[in-house]
Design an enzyme around this catalytic site. Structure first.
Site, PDB file in Angstrom:
ATOM      1  N   GLN A  36       3.154   0.840  -0.881  1.00 19.84           N
ATOM      2  CA  GLN A  36       2.564   2.115  -0.473  1.00 19.84           C
ATOM      3  C   GLN A  36       2.641   2.251   1.041  1.00 19.84           C
ATOM      4  OE1 GLN A  36      -1.292   4.000  -2.056  1.00 19.84           O
ATOM      5  NE2 GLN A  36      -1.950   3.085  -0.145  1.00 19.84           N
ATOM      6  N   GLU A  92      -5.516   4.168  -6.778  1.00 18.52           N
ATOM      7  CA  GLU A  92      -5.606   2.923  -6.015  1.00 18.52           C
ATOM      8  C   GLU A  92      -6.981   2.309  -6.183  1.00 18.52           C
ATOM      9  OE1 GLU A  92      -5.209   1.463  -1.352  1.00 18.52           O
ATOM     10  OE2 GLU A  92      -5.444   3.576  -1.829  1.00 18.52           O
TER      11      GLU A  92
END
Length: 385
Positions: free
Chosen positions: A107, A225
């Site tokens: 990410q 997340e």
């Protein structure tokens, strides 16, 4: 909802057992093609499984000693976002290799000057014909050194308001112009990285969703997340659980110290609360809902729970806890010492505990917003929300 697991003769349970009998040592690709990596995802990537069926699959895989592919960011964060907003072509290209663990993902969100205040990111992407040219820097990028792809947000319209003009990209990590530098942790390990972009060219079809509308997708990713980081083991879904520590205590005959016993009881209570919140989250995802404020509740609980597990493990080791080769109650040191050092990062990474509490205060409790000094926006909207 009903939290009882499926009975031993449940058809769904028997179907999983039959498949495992035919695939006693399945590959990541076989698990992905069977829909067992993310059972709650829609077909053909998952099984459209309800919460009880998903727990049943989890139980049967665990009983058979079968581990799903390890690709936390890909399966937990990138995949759901691509599934939510990606094109059919992006689904076909990325989802199966992602689920199978054949292509690891990272990410590319946080920056040195835009961590909690993520919308202040400075990485730029400029359109040049059929390509985007990316320049900038990202930091705290887990697994970048192993990744095939990264999910990247960059500013594509510098004149737009802060939360507009951001676009969400899929970035090949071997693209020319990308440099990855390691960040060595307190543990001595290398999980995190700095990533630099120097005229990195991405094709037009690397965009997920709409150009300049990437902030809404970033929030989808961040919600997933928080769910992913608060799953399973105590170290962001990895490592031992509170139940593992309790098993060690039982095997050693328990403890007569009333303070330690109270802390062990609290571990059990928190572990059960997190399990029930996970069921609630799974149920919401099955209904097609994206993670909401409950993801922040779960992350706050899970991060502090992980630190409590590791601190208690050290205390149970007694004076030996000062040594790097001693685990709790004579256990193999393994992950315990490393986990104790790593656990300090839990309440910082993926959105700090303070950010999560501000989100809960504003969005759940209805407390007054803390205005942003520059734009007058609610604090939780300017931060990693």
């Amino acid at each position: 909802m009903d939290f009882d697991v499926a009975p031993d003769d449940d058809p769904a349970r028997l179907a999983v057992r039959a498949w495992l009998a035919e695939h006693p040592d399945p590959t990541g690709r076989e698990l992905a093609e069977a829909g067992y990596v993310a059972p709650h995802w829609p077909r053909p990537w998952g099984l459209d499984a309800g919460p009880i069926d998903q727990l049943t699959i989890d139980e049967e895989l665990r009983s058979a000693g079968v581990r799903r592919p390890s690709n936390m960011i890909g399966i937990g964060w990138a995949g759901p976002t691509i599934l939510h907003a990606g094109t059919p072509e992006q689904h076909e290209r990325y989802l199966l290799p992602l689920l199978s663990g054949e292509e690891i993902w990272c990410q590319l969100f946080s920056e040195p000057g835009a961590g909690s205040d993520l919308a202040s990111l400075g990485t730029r992407a400029v359109r040049d014909g059929d390509e985007w040219v990316v320049n900038g820097q990202k930091i705290w990028t887990s697994l970048a050194q192993f990744s095939s792809f990264g999910i990247l947000i960059a500013r594509t319209d510098p004149d737009a308001p802060k939360h507009s003009g951001i676009t969400y990209f899929i970035c090949p990590m071997d693209a020319p112009g990308i440099e990855i530098r390691p960040i060595i942790e307190l543990t001595g390990g290398h999980t995190f990285n700095e990533v630099f972009f120097d005229d990195v060219r991405l094709p037009a079809d690397a965009v997920v969703g709409e150009v300049n509308r990437g902030w809404s997708l970033a929030k989808v990713t961040l919600g997933n997340e928080r769910v992913s980081l608060s799953s399973g083991g105590s170290l962001w879904g990895m490592g031992p659980t509170g139940a593992d520590l309790l098993d060690l205590v039982r095997a050693a005959g328990g403890t007569g110290d009333p303070h330690l016993r109270q802390r062990l009881a609290q571990l059990h209570i928190t572990e059960e609360l997190l399990r029930l919140i996970r069921l609630r989250t799974v149920s919401a995802r099955i209904r097609g809902e994206q993670p909401g404020p409950e993801a922040s509740i779960r992350k706050v609980l899970a991060d502090e729970h992980g630190q409590a597990i590791m601190a208690l493990a050290k205390d149970l080791a007694g004076a030996g806890a000062m040594l790097t080769d001693r685990g709790p109650l004579g256990a193999d040191v393994g992950v315990w010492h490393h986990g104790y050092l790593f656990s300090t990062a839990l309440t910082i990474g993926g959105g700090t505990g303070e950010v999560q509490r501000s989100i809960l205060g504003e969005r759940v409790l209805g407390l007054p917003h803390e205005p942003d000094a520059e734009a007058g926006r609610p604090w939780s909207e300017t931060r990693r929300a």
